[in-house]
Design a protein around this motif. Structure first.
Motif, short mmCIF file in Angstrom:
data_model
loop_
_atom_site.label_atom_id
_atom_site.label_comp_id
_atom_site.label_asym_id
_atom_site.label_seq_id
_atom_site.Cartn_x
_atom_site.Cartn_y
_atom_site.Cartn_z
N TRP A 263 0.79 -1.20 -0.22
CA TRP A 263 0.04 0.11 -0.05
C TRP A 263 0.75 1.40 0.14
O TRP A 263 0.49 2.25 -0.77
N ALA A 264 1.80 1.31 1.00
CA ALA A 264 2.60 2.48 1.03
C ALA A 264 3.92 2.71 -0.02
O ALA A 264 4.44 3.49 0.11
N HIS A 265 4.23 1.54 -0.69
CA HIS A 265 5.49 1.56 -1.49
C HIS A 265 5.08 2.46 -2.74
O HIS A 265 4.25 2.54 -3.52
N PRO A 266 6.21 3.76 -2.76
CA PRO A 266 6.06 4.47 -3.72
C PRO A 266 6.04 3.87 -5.36
O PRO A 266 5.61 4.59 -6.35
N ASN A 267 6.63 2.79 -5.48
CA ASN A 267 6.66 2.08 -6.56
C ASN A 267 5.86 0.84 -7.10
O ASN A 267 6.06 0.08 -7.82
N VAL A 268 4.74 1.11 -6.25
CA VAL A 268 3.65 0.01 -6.44
C VAL A 268 2.16 0.53 -6.64
O VAL A 268 2.00 1.65 -5.93
N THR A 269 1.46 0.03 -7.72
CA THR A 269 -0.16 0.73 -7.72
C THR A 269 -0.67 -0.51 -7.42
O THR A 269 -0.82 -1.60 -7.93
N VAL A 270 -1.55 -0.31 -6.50
CA VAL A 270 -2.59 -1.51 -6.00
C VAL A 270 -3.93 -1.24 -6.50
O VAL A 270 -4.54 -0.17 -6.20
N THR A 271 -4.60 -2.23 -7.27
CA THR A 271 -5.70 -2.11 -7.74
C THR A 271 -6.73 -3.28 -6.93
O THR A 271 -6.06 -4.39 -6.77
N PRO A 272 -7.84 -2.88 -6.61
CA PRO A 272 -8.70 -4.08 -5.73
C PRO A 272 -9.29 -5.26 -6.44
O PRO A 272 -10.75 -5.36 -6.45
N HIS A 273 -8.51 -6.12 -7.37
CA HIS A 273 -9.05 -7.26 -8.19
C HIS A 273 -10.09 -6.77 -8.83
O HIS A 273 -11.31 -7.44 -9.06
N ILE A 274 -9.87 -5.79 -9.87
CA ILE A 274 -10.77 -5.20 -10.70
C ILE A 274 -10.37 -5.40 -12.18
O ILE A 274 -11.18 -4.85 -12.91
N ALA A 275 -9.21 -6.13 -12.53
CA ALA A 275 -8.76 -6.13 -13.92
C ALA A 275 -9.98 -6.69 -14.79
O ALA A 275 -10.15 -6.37 -15.83
N SER A 276 -10.41 -7.85 -14.37
CA SER A 276 -11.84 -8.10 -15.08
C SER A 276 -12.68 -9.02 -13.90
O SER A 276 -12.46 -9.47 -13.11
N GLU A 277 -13.90 -8.88 -14.47
CA GLU A 277 -14.95 -9.65 -13.60
C GLU A 277 -16.02 -10.40 -14.57
O GLU A 277 -16.17 -9.72 -15.76
N THR A 278 -16.43 -11.52 -14.04
CA THR A 278 -17.38 -12.09 -14.85
C THR A 278 -18.64 -11.26 -15.14
O THR A 278 -19.30 -10.69 -14.03
N ARG A 279 -19.03 -11.10 -16.32
CA ARG A 279 -20.27 -10.22 -16.37
C ARG A 279 -21.67 -11.16 -16.49
O ARG A 279 -21.46 -12.12 -17.25
N PRO A 280 -22.42 -11.06 -15.65
CA PRO A 280 -23.46 -11.79 -15.63
C PRO A 280 -24.28 -11.91 -16.87
O PRO A 280 -24.69 -13.29 -17.11
N THR A 281 -24.66 -11.47 -17.69
CA THR A 281 -25.13 -11.48 -18.95
C THR A 281 -24.36 -12.34 -20.09
O THR A 281 -24.93 -13.50 -20.08
N THR A 282 -23.05 -11.99 -20.44
CA THR A 282 -22.44 -12.94 -21.03
C THR A 282 -21.95 -14.28 -20.35
O THR A 282 -21.89 -15.27 -21.02
N ALA A 283 -21.72 -14.22 -19.08
CA ALA A 283 -21.43 -15.51 -18.49
C ALA A 283 -22.58 -16.31 -18.65
O ALA A 283 -22.55 -17.67 -18.70
N SER A 284 -23.89 -15.79 -18.37
CA SER A 284 -24.96 -16.65 -18.36
C SER A 284 -25.05 -17.32 -19.79
O SER A 284 -25.61 -18.65 -19.72
N GLN A 285 -24.90 -16.72 -20.64
CA GLN A 285 -24.83 -17.23 -22.11
C GLN A 285 -24.01 -18.45 -22.18
O GLN A 285 -24.22 -19.39 -22.89
N ASN A 286 -22.77 -18.25 -21.46
CA ASN A 286 -21.87 -19.28 -21.56
C ASN A 286 -22.16 -20.58 -20.69
O ASN A 286 -22.09 -21.64 -21.42
N VAL A 287 -22.97 -20.48 -19.83
CA VAL A 287 -23.30 -21.30 -19.02
C VAL A 287 -24.62 -22.12 -19.64
O VAL A 287 -24.53 -23.50 -19.83
N ALA A 288 -25.45 -21.61 -20.32
CA ALA A 288 -26.62 -21.97 -20.93
C ALA A 288 -26.15 -22.87 -22.08
O ALA A 288 -26.58 -23.95 -22.38
N ASP A 289 -25.30 -22.30 -22.98
CA ASP A 289 -24.63 -23.05 -24.06
C ASP A 289 -24.11 -24.23 -23.94
O ASP A 289 -24.27 -25.32 -24.18
N ASN A 290 -23.40 -24.38 -22.70
CA ASN A 290 -22.67 -25.45 -22.10
C ASN A 290 -23.81 -26.59 -21.82
O ASN A 290 -23.56 -27.79 -22.05
N ILE A 291 -24.66 -26.16 -20.88
CA ILE A 291 -25.92 -27.02 -20.59
C ILE A 291 -26.48 -27.63 -21.87
O ILE A 291 -26.72 -28.70 -21.88
N GLN A 292 -26.83 -26.83 -22.59
CA GLN A 292 -27.54 -27.08 -23.90
C GLN A 292 -26.70 -28.07 -24.72
O GLN A 292 -27.05 -29.41 -25.20
#
Length: 310
Positions: A263-292
């Motif tokens: 947190w305090a290091h001048p040569n570090v950038t901390v981001t809170p696990h936001i690089a990517s997140e599963t999006r409900p709409t597209t993830a749901s399509q993925n799940v439905a396609d696999n079940i189908q």
């Protein structure tokens, strides 16, 4: 016949997934019963998050597959009670989000943007960056996310090297593999991007010995997994100047404790696990396609290799 589908994740996930998942399953032409609670013996598919209450799969005697909502499966792949196929989330929304985040931070390093943001002190700093074609970027991990990120960076003109445990081919990318390939990939990495899975084989991929291989003053971007880095060794490399800066989105403990030195290091950038997140709409399509696919006798997509751990 009606397909019984259990949604096994935290309650807040059900709030965001119920509508898009219902819509996607209907669009796939499936007759289904989707709930958060079923008698285990009646469940045929589990839409799953590893932090759910479902940890023992033994009672699910009719279970055909577990469809993970996350790209990472390290918290479930070793579960001895899970004997049916486990699929990981490979989702367009998640992939696109990762491409945008990594590309943004790569350009930030490449263009030296931090110096201009933090240097508003009246000094006319006319430091002209090289063209992308003269900037060497290395991506460790050439799975779905690593491949997509590599292609985006190639499209911007960067000189991209990619490394994976086994041999892979990506157009425009210098693809290396194996232990010797890792050394070669690190030797040229002015900007290093970590997109490896979290396995016993990848833990502490970045440690004192490998950090020393990198060009002095290199930058690191980690949106992959926290255990890929030995934190003590990275801090030492940052303090010595071997590594100029690290942007870290994932950590061994999350949320990152307030007392953590990152947190305090001048040569570090901390981001809170936001690089990517599963999006409900597209993830749901993925799940439905696999079940189908499963219900029509087709092979499931993105099945986890238990031996490899991803």
């Amino acid at each position: 016949m009606t397909i019984n589908i259990l949604f096994a994740a935290k309650a807040e996930r059900w709030t965001t997934y119920q509508a898009p998942l219902t819509e996607a399953l209907k669009a796939a032409g499936l007759e289904f019963d989707l709930r958060t609670d079923f008698p285990p013996a009646e469940v045929e598919y589990i839409v799953y998050a590893p932090n759910s209450d479902v940890q023992d799969f033994t009672p699910y005697t009719r279970l055909k597959a577990v469809l993970n909502l996350w790209a990472g499966v390290e918290d479930v792949v070793g579960n001895a009670t899970l004997t049916v196929p486990l699929t990981r989330m490979v989702d367009h929304g998640l992939t696109q989000g990762m491409v945008e985040w990594v590309t943004g931070h790569t350009l930030r390093y490449h263009l030296g943007i931090d110096a201009h943001i933090n240097g508003q002190d009246g000094v006319w700093r006319k430091d002209i960056p090289p063209l992308a074609q003269d900037r060497k970027v290395t991506v460790l991990g050439l799975g779905a996310l690593g491949a997509a990120v590599s292609q985006a960076l190639v499209g911007l003109g960067f000189d991209v090297t990619g490394w994976s445990r086994s041999a892979k081919t990506e157009e425009g990318v210098n693809c290396l593999h194996g232990p010797a390939g890792l050394t070669a990939a690190l030797e040229t990495a002015e900007i290093l991007i970590l997109l490896l899975p979290d396995t016993q084989a990848t833990e502490n991929t970045l440690r004192a010995e490998t950090l020393e291989i990198m060009p002095k003053g290199a930058c690191i971007i980690n949106p992959g997994r926290g255990p890929l880095i030995n934190d003590h060794d990275l801090l030492e490399a940052l303090n010595s100047g071997q590594i100029a800066h690290a942007t870290l989105d994932v950590f061994r403990v999350e949320p990152l404790p307030i007392e953590d030195p990152y947190w305090a290091h001048p040569n570090v950038t901390v981001t809170p696990h936001i690089a990517s997140e599963t999006r409900p709409t597209t993830a749901s399509q993925n799940v439905a396609d696999n079940i189908q696919r499963s219900e029509t006798g087709q092979p499931l997509l993105h099945v986890v290799d238990r031996a490899l751990g991803y």
